[in-house]
Design an enzyme around this catalytic site. Structure first.
Site, mmCIF file in Angstrom:
data_model
loop_
_atom_site.group_PDB
_atom_site.id
_atom_site.type_symbol
_atom_site.label_atom_id
_atom_site.label_comp_id
_atom_site.label_asym_id
_atom_site.label_seq_id
_atom_site.Cartn_x
_atom_site.Cartn_y
_atom_site.Cartn_z
ATOM 1 N N CYS A 35 0.856 -1.192 -0.017
ATOM 2 C CA CYS A 35 -0.129 -0.059 -0.094
ATOM 3 C C CYS A 35 1.045 1.326 -0.180
ATOM 4 C CB CYS A 35 -1.148 0.097 1.251
ATOM 5 S SG CYS A 35 -1.866 1.492 1.483
ATOM 6 N N CYS A 64 -0.295 3.834 2.188
ATOM 7 C CA CYS A 64 -0.171 3.738 3.625
ATOM 8 C C CYS A 64 1.248 3.950 4.035
ATOM 9 C CB CYS A 64 -0.324 2.372 4.155
ATOM 10 S SG CYS A 64 -1.910 1.745 3.479
ATOM 11 N N ASP A 65 2.106 3.584 3.187
ATOM 12 C CA ASP A 65 3.509 3.467 3.617
ATOM 13 C C ASP A 65 4.701 4.164 2.711
ATOM 14 O OD1 ASP A 65 3.044 1.754 5.346
ATOM 15 O OD2 ASP A 65 3.219 -0.069 4.051
#
Length: 307
Positions: free
Chosen positions: A132, A135-136
């Site tokens: 993701c 997300c990261d």
């Protein structure tokens, strides 16, 4: 047989939020999960995009959500759900060990990213290996990263990563992308994106508990090669955890659960939240929003049974 007003299947952020809202409405709530509460949050080293926290460890956020979800009496129990039967006025939830009755159900079983199954993938998950970019991606500002895949998600997320990373290299096993033409055009026009074609990824390498690169085989020459990278983002598909619900008319052809804006599925009294739904953005925040709606509308539905 134990009876509840609401049974929530899955204890990720969506399921826990649904439990909070439903139990706060004085409903008898049971949360069933085949693993530890928190779901994929427990596999997230740091969460930097959840309101109220500059940064928080995924397991710590899971713990806080669990205590919040159970403060009004919701019960939590381990259980692997094998099927749901719709008896209209009530639902029967079957697990591998026992059965439960409930007036309404909230499905929050989530989804799983497909893995490429190479050495280092599991070892460095959350330590440089991610599924993701939203997300990261922020953890790799100014770094060289690799994206594995050639479909819409791989290309779209690769373009997204160029806003953060020093460079993005897309590794694909074929000699051309499968993504939509408009996405390909954006990627080819971006100077920060490089491509490695006809590559069979062999392993993800690392040291000192973090990723250092990707090993691959050139399918044309047969030569073994390696590219250095601090992060590896894998996009070879995602699948919902819905196999146990195949007998219910709530899934689309790909297995995603269909809901309306109230999180109601085509079967009255069965709701679904979070990553198991057919949706665009799969994040903790969107799962929490889904859970709040489902918890409230589960209460509303139960009122119709007594009217």
């Amino acid at each position: 047989m134990q009876e509840y007003d609401v049974i929530i299947i899955g204890a990720g952020p969506g399921g826990l939020t649904a439990a909070l809202y439903a139990s706060r409405a004085n409903l008898q709530v049971l949360i069933l999960d085949r693993g530890i509460y928190g779901g994929q949050m427990n596999n997230t080293a740091e969460v930097e995009n959840y309101p109220g926290f500059d940064s928080i460890l995924g397991p710590d956020l899971s713990e806080k959500m669990y205590h919040s979800a159970t403060q009004f009496g919701a019960q939590y129990q381990y259980g692997t759900v094998t099927a749901i039967e719709d008896h209209q006025t009530y639902k029967l939830v079957k697990t591998s060990d026992e059965e439960f009755k409930a007036g309404t159900i909230v499905i929050a079983t989530g989804s799983e990213y497909k893995k490429i199954g190479v050495p280092g993938e599991n070892e460095y998950s959350g330590k440089g290996v991610s599924y993701c970019a939203v997300c990261d991606g922020a953890f790799f500002k100014g770094e060289d990263v690799v994206v594995i895949g050639g479909g819409d998600s791989a290309v779209e997320e690769g373009v997204y990563l160029t806003q953060l990373a020093k460079s993005v290299t897309i590794i694909h096993r074929r000699d051309q992308l499968r993504a939509q033409p408009i996405l390909q055009k954006r990627a080819f026009a971006n100077d920060k994106i490089n491509f490695i074609w006809n590559a069979d990824v062999q392993a993800i390498s690392g040291e000192d508990n973090k990723v250092t690169g990707v090993q691959y085989r050139d399918k044309v020459s047969g030569e073994q090669k390696q590219i250095a990278a601090s992060g590896v983002f894998i996009y070879v598909g995602i699948q919902p955890n819905t196999e146990m619900f195949r007998d219910l008319p709530i899934l689309d052809d790909a297995g995603w659960i269909i809901t309306d804006e109230r999180m109601q599925t085509p079967v009255p009294g069965i709701f679904a939240v979070g990553d198991v739904r057919k949706k665009d953005l799969r994040q903790i925040t969107t799962a929490v929003g889904d859970g709040g709606l489902a918890g409230q509308h589960a209460y509303d539905y139960l009122q119709t049974l007594t009217d």
